[in-house]
Design a protein around this motif. Structure first.
Motif, PDB file in Angstrom:
ATOM      1  N   ASN A   1      14.263   9.769   1.508  1.00 15.93           N
ATOM      2  CA  ASN A   1      12.967  10.233   0.890  1.00 15.93           C
ATOM      3  C   ASN A   1      11.600   9.443   1.418  1.00 15.93           C
ATOM      4  O   ASN A   1      11.157   8.054   0.685  1.00 15.93           O
ATOM      5  CB  ASN A   1      12.442  10.191  -0.322  1.00 15.93           C
TER       6      ASN A   1
ATOM      7  N   ARG B   1      12.715   2.095  -0.448  1.00 10.96           N
ATOM      8  CA  ARG B   1      12.335   3.153  -0.121  1.00 10.96           C
ATOM      9  C   ARG B   1      13.089   4.167  -0.250  1.00 10.96           C
ATOM     10  O   ARG B   1      14.347   4.280   0.323  1.00 10.96           O
ATOM     11  CB  ARG B   1      11.761   4.348   1.608  1.00 10.96           C
TER      12      ARG B   1
ATOM     13  N   GLY C   1       2.751   5.617  -8.025  1.00 18.67           N
ATOM     14  CA  GLY C   1       2.516   6.784  -7.601  1.00 18.67           C
ATOM     15  C   GLY C   1       2.541   7.622  -8.889  1.00 18.67           C
ATOM     16  O   GLY C   1       2.232   9.065  -9.414  1.00 18.67           O
TER      17      GLY C   1
ATOM     18  N   ASP D   1      -8.150   1.749  -8.168  1.00 16.50           N
ATOM     19  CA  ASP D   1      -8.793   3.298  -8.198  1.00 16.50           C
ATOM     20  C   ASP D   1      -9.585   3.587  -7.006  1.00 16.50           C
ATOM     21  O   ASP D   1     -10.505   3.280  -7.127  1.00 16.50           O
ATOM     22  CB  ASP D   1      -8.952   3.954  -9.010  1.00 16.50           C
TER      23      ASP D   1
ATOM     24  N   ALA E   1       9.009  10.161   2.133  1.00 14.48           N
ATOM     25  CA  ALA E   1       7.188   9.541   1.100  1.00 14.48           C
ATOM     26  C   ALA E   1       7.460   8.902  -0.226  1.00 14.48           C
ATOM     27  O   ALA E   1       6.837   8.204  -0.635  1.00 14.48           O
ATOM     28  CB  ALA E   1       6.542  10.629   1.075  1.00 14.48           C
ATOM     29  N   ALA E   2       9.154   8.799  -0.531  1.00 13.16           N
ATOM     30  CA  ALA E   2       8.791   8.763  -2.003  1.00 13.16           C
ATOM     31  C   ALA E   2       8.835   6.591  -2.055  1.00 13.16           C
ATOM     32  O   ALA E   2       9.171   5.724  -0.704  1.00 13.16           O
ATOM     33  CB  ALA E   2      10.291   8.293  -2.845  1.00 13.16           C
TER      34      ALA E   2
ATOM     35  N   GLU F   1       1.281  -1.730  -0.204  1.00 11.30           N
ATOM     36  CA  GLU F   1       0.112  -0.593  -0.016  1.00 11.30           C
ATOM     37  C   GLU F   1       0.894   1.001   0.053  1.00 11.30           C
ATOM     38  O   GLU F   1       1.784   1.304   0.567  1.00 11.30           O
ATOM     39  CB  GLU F   1      -0.801   0.104   0.903  1.00 11.30           C
ATOM     40  N   HIS F   2       0.231   2.184  -0.553  1.00 12.39           N
ATOM     41  CA  HIS F   2       0.979   3.384  -0.521  1.00 12.39           C
ATOM     42  C   HIS F   2       0.157   4.981  -1.210  1.00 12.39           C
ATOM     43  O   HIS F   2      -0.229   4.256  -1.471  1.00 12.39           O
ATOM     44  CB  HIS F   2       2.231   3.540  -1.909  1.00 12.39           C
ATOM     45  N   ASN F   3       0.319   5.573   0.020  1.00  9.77           N
ATOM     46  CA  ASN F   3      -0.640   6.636   0.362  1.00  9.77           C
ATOM     47  C   ASN F   3      -2.136   6.517  -0.309  1.00  9.77           C
ATOM     48  O   ASN F   3      -2.818   7.031  -0.648  1.00  9.77           O
ATOM     49  CB  ASN F   3      -0.270   8.106  -0.835  1.00  9.77           C
ATOM     50  N   GLY F   4      -2.352   5.470   1.184  1.00 12.73           N
ATOM     51  CA  GLY F   4      -3.783   4.985   1.049  1.00 12.73           C
ATOM     52  C   GLY F   4      -4.510   3.591  -0.208  1.00 12.73           C
ATOM     53  O   GLY F   4      -5.112   3.623  -0.350  1.00 12.73           O
ATOM     54  N   LYS F   5      -3.246   3.284  -1.366  1.00 20.13           N
ATOM     55  CA  LYS F   5      -3.463   2.592  -2.049  1.00 20.13           C
ATOM     56  C   LYS F   5      -3.044   1.499  -2.799  1.00 20.13           C
ATOM     57  O   LYS F   5      -1.924   1.896  -2.546  1.00 20.13           O
ATOM     58  CB  LYS F   5      -3.887   3.212  -3.403  1.00 20.13           C
TER      59      LYS F   5
ATOM     60  N   TYR G   1      -1.073  -1.697  -4.298  1.00 22.01           N
ATOM     61  CA  TYR G   1      -0.538  -1.881  -5.551  1.00 22.01           C
ATOM     62  C   TYR G   1      -0.448  -3.876  -5.493  1.00 22.01           C
ATOM     63  O   TYR G   1       0.161  -3.893  -4.558  1.00 22.01           O
ATOM     64  CB  TYR G   1       0.291  -1.284  -5.345  1.00 22.01           C
TER      65      TYR G   1
END
Length: 255
Positions: A132, A128, A209, A255, A134-135, A56-60, A62
């Motif tokens: 960074n 990661r 992302g 999505d 967040a990435a 999961e990344h940023n709530g989505k 994958y």
């Protein structure tokens, strides 16, 4: 070597890898090893054979997974080829367009022996980037050790052996880091902890992302010999032996 753009050596992977017993094929042996140095630059292989990973990344949600190159084979995630054959990759055309003015490429029709390519790491991963938080990057690695079959006149593992990789993905098709030769940088004869090995290593990645819902990497990777000779036209002669087709993709599950 492609992906996000740079070589990436990883020593860890979230999630376990499972070593597999060697299985004989015509030219390929599954010889999966734990994460270890590959000898080409600082870093280690991912290790093992992890075929897919959900994250999961940023709530989505994958999934990164090895591509099913040949669904009919025992191991659908990588296949041996006597010569480049995938029209989507178009290996011979891209190679000729980039270096046909300076090199002539002769296709030998594959390797003659057995069990020359030992696959020691072929796994998906997430990582990661340093500094960074967040990435998030994801991709897959491939570590192949070449061992010639002395009974069948396979090319010897000398410093004349190189690899050429052509990809269908982000970036230019010929994966040579824009150098003045067609050869893949992290492939050929190297030394690992005092032992000489002829190998290939790649760990391409993309940042998660991006606007695309699905990003796919597909490559044909061939063992070649830079003969050090020239033909009548003055071009350097390179023999192309057997190779591998491999790939992976990352996709957004919803999505």
């Amino acid at each position: 070597m492609l992906g996000g753009g740079s070589l990436l050596g990883l020593s860890t992977l979230a999630g376990a890898t499972t070593p597999a017993a060697a299985v004989s094929r015509t030219h390929v042996v599954r010889d999966y090893q734990p994460s270890r140095p590959h000898g080409w630059y600082q870093g280690s292989t991912v290790g093992g054979h992890v075929t897919s990973k959900d994250f999961e990344h940023n709530g989505k949600p994958y999934r990164v997974a090895l591509l099913p190159i040949s669904p009919s084979s025992d191991d659908p995630h990588l296949v041996y080829q006597d010569a480049p054959a995938d029209p989507a990759v178009d290996f011979q055309r891209h190679l000729a367009e980039a270096f046909g003015a300076h090199y002539t490429f002769t296709y030998a029709g594959g390797l003659r022996g057995r069990e020359e390519f030992r696959i020691q790491s072929h796994s998906v991963y997430t990582s990661r980037p340093a500094g960074n938080a967040a990435a998030l990057d994801c991709g897959a690695d491939l570590h192949v050790v070449y061992r010639p079959d002395p009974r069948k006149q396979d090319p010897a593992a000398t410093d004349k052996l190189q690899w050429i990789q052509v990809v269908k993905s982000l970036g230019p098709p010929l994966d040579n880091l824009w150098r003045a030769n067609p050869f893949y940088l992290a492939g050929g004869l190297t030394s690992v902890n005092g032992q000489n090995v002829c190998s290939f290593y790649d760990a391409p990645s993309v940042g998660v992302g991006r606007p695309e819902a699905t990003v796919q990497f597909l490559a044909e990777t061939f063992l070649v010999q830079d003969t050090g000779t020239r033909n009548a036209a003055g071009k350097a002669v390179v023999h192309v032996f057997g190779g591998l087709k491999w790939g992976w993709q990352v996709k957004l599950l919803q999505d």
